[in-house]
Design an enzyme around this catalytic site. Structure first.
Site, PDB file in Angstrom:
ATOM      1  NE  ARG A  66      -4.098   1.730   0.800  1.00 12.94           N
ATOM      2  CZ  ARG A  66      -5.434   1.609   0.602  1.00 12.94           C
ATOM      3  NH1 ARG A  66      -5.770   0.483   0.308  1.00 12.94           N
ATOM      4  NH2 ARG A  66      -6.165   2.953   0.622  1.00 12.94           N
ATOM      5  CG  ASN A 108     -12.635  13.213   1.059  1.00 16.47           C
ATOM      6  OD1 ASN A 108     -13.151  13.249   0.160  1.00 16.47           O
ATOM      7  ND2 ASN A 108     -12.456  12.374   1.711  1.00 16.47           N
ATOM      8  CB  THR A 109     -16.509  16.513  -0.555  1.00 14.70           C
ATOM      9  OG1 THR A 109     -17.831  16.732  -0.571  1.00 14.70           O
ATOM     10  CG2 THR A 109     -16.303  15.626  -2.172  1.00 14.70           C
ATOM     11  CG  HIS A 110     -17.911  12.158   4.575  1.00 11.08           C
ATOM     12  ND1 HIS A 110     -17.705  11.000   4.321  1.00 11.08           N
ATOM     13  CD2 HIS A 110     -18.897  12.012   5.531  1.00 11.08           C
ATOM     14  CE1 HIS A 110     -18.413   9.850   5.020  1.00 11.08           C
ATOM     15  NE2 HIS A 110     -18.990  10.622   5.586  1.00 11.08           N
ATOM     16  CG  ASP A 142      -6.741  14.220  10.167  1.00 12.08           C
ATOM     17  OD1 ASP A 142      -7.128  13.102   9.363  1.00 12.08           O
ATOM     18  OD2 ASP A 142      -7.048  14.540  11.104  1.00 12.08           O
ATOM     19  N   GLY A 144      -6.513  10.240   9.637  1.00 12.13           N
ATOM     20  CA  GLY A 144      -7.552   9.446  10.164  1.00 12.13           C
ATOM     21  C   GLY A 144      -8.416   9.220   9.016  1.00 12.13           C
ATOM     22  CB  THR A 145     -11.389   7.191   8.754  1.00 12.33           C
ATOM     23  OG1 THR A 145     -10.524   5.970   8.588  1.00 12.33           O
ATOM     24  CG2 THR A 145     -12.491   6.876   7.455  1.00 12.33           C
ATOM     25  CG  ASP A 146     -14.402  10.540   6.086  1.00  9.01           C
ATOM     26  OD1 ASP A 146     -13.545  10.879   5.213  1.00  9.01           O
ATOM     27  OD2 ASP A 146     -15.129   9.371   6.027  1.00  9.01           O
TER      28      ASP A 146
HETATM   29  C1  GAR Z   1     -19.987  12.036  -3.189  1.00  5.58           C
HETATM   30  O1  GAR Z   1     -21.391  12.181  -2.452  1.00  5.58           O
HETATM   31  C2  GAR Z   1     -18.826  12.028  -2.110  1.00  5.58           C
HETATM   32  O2  GAR Z   1     -19.155  12.883  -0.938  1.00  5.58           O
HETATM   33  C3  GAR Z   1     -19.011  10.433  -1.718  1.00  5.58           C
HETATM   34  O3  GAR Z   1     -19.029   9.905  -3.027  1.00  5.58           O
HETATM   35  C4  GAR Z   1     -19.923  10.657  -3.955  1.00  5.58           C
HETATM   36  C5  GAR Z   1     -19.108  10.976  -5.187  1.00  5.58           C
HETATM   37  O4  GAR Z   1     -20.121  11.418  -6.121  1.00  5.58           O
HETATM   38  N1  GAR Z   1     -17.531  10.414  -1.093  1.00  5.58           N
HETATM   39  C6  GAR Z   1     -17.614   9.334  -0.058  1.00  5.58           C
HETATM   40  O5  GAR Z   1     -18.762   8.764   0.285  1.00  5.58           O
HETATM   41  C7  GAR Z   1     -16.500   9.402   0.491  1.00  5.58           C
HETATM   42  N2  GAR Z   1     -16.142   8.690   1.786  1.00  5.58           N
HETATM   43  P1  GAR Z   1     -19.327  11.783  -7.678  1.00  5.58           P
HETATM   44  O6  GAR Z   1     -18.576  10.791  -8.119  1.00  5.58           O
HETATM   45  O7  GAR Z   1     -20.800  11.976  -8.498  1.00  5.58           O
HETATM   46  O8  GAR Z   1     -18.671  13.012  -7.475  1.00  5.58           O
END
Ligand code: GAR
Length: 203
Positions: A66, A108-110, A142, A144-146
């Site tokens: 990894r 990142n976006t969550h 960072d 960690g996870t989210d």
């Molecule tokens: C988004 O909602 C994003 O937040 C999520 O995957 C989707 C991607 O949509 N990510 C996670 O859940 C990460 N843990 P997209 O491919 O249409 O941009």
């Protein structure tokens, strides 16, 4: 000069598309210079190709460790000299090597209001818990996870008849706007780390 963005993807790529569209406005302040993926055949890679944006793919299974994958991904991104790296639906955790190069400028976006419901199933977990309000979070990654410092959040109401798909779809509408607004502000105004947890957009 425009901020250079490398966007990492694994899926449909609607967040990537929102960034590409925003970058068409020259006042936005950023340009997507490359798109990286951890798998082939995703809608997101097709979107990049349609806009003539260079792409690269690094699959974990092609590496003996990894850490080697992490290094290769960092090297790929580095080649495009990004100011910011954006994980937009990238379903892999990066490691120490990647963060050693891009820590503090990797966002990142969550699809949940962190620190609630981190991980791979943020929408399902919020629905199963029974919350009435959830949303989306843009944050600096960072180790960690989210768990990194939050840059921006938006709330989304959970409706009685929601299932995972309908709720996720509504979250994604907010998420795309939040991501575009946040990346644009970071590109134009910068950002300031006030402490390990608190980051302010602007100087
Ligand atoms: C988004 O909602 C994003 O937040 C999520 O995957 C989707 C991607 O949509 N990510 C996670 O859940 C990460 N843990 P997209 O491919 O249409 O941009």
């Amino acid at each position: 000069m425009n901020a250079r963005l490398v966007v990492l993807v694994s899926g449909e790529g609607t967040n990537l598309q929102a960034l590409i569209d925003a970058c068409e406005d020259e006042d936005y302040g950023a340009t997507v210079v490359a798109v990286g993926a951890d798998r082939d055949g995703t809608g997101a890679l097709d979107r990049a190709a349609r806009h003539d944006i260079p792409t690269f793919t690094r699959k974990v299974r092609d590496f003996t460790s990894r850490a080697d994958w992490d290094q290769a991904l960092a090297d790929d991104c580095q080649r495009y000299r990004p100011d910011l790296v954006v994980s937009a639906g990238f379903m892999k955790l990066v490691g120490k090597r990647f963060l050693g190069v891009f820590g503090g400028r990797f966002l990142n976006t969550h699809p949940a209001l962190l620190p609630s419901f981190p991980g791979m199933h943020g929408v399902r977990d919020a629905l199963d818990y029974g919350v009435k309000v959830t949303g989306c979070t843009v944050f600096l990654v960072d180790e960690g996870t989210d768990s990194g410092p939050v840059l921006a959040q938006a709330a989304v109401e959970v409706l009685d008849d929601d299932d995972e798909a309908t709720l996720h779809e509504r979250i994604k509408v907010s998420e795309r706007k939040l991501l575009v607004d946040t990346v644009g502000r970071m590109a134009r105004e910068g950002w300031t780390a006030e402490s390990a947890r608190k980051v302010r957009l602007g100087q």
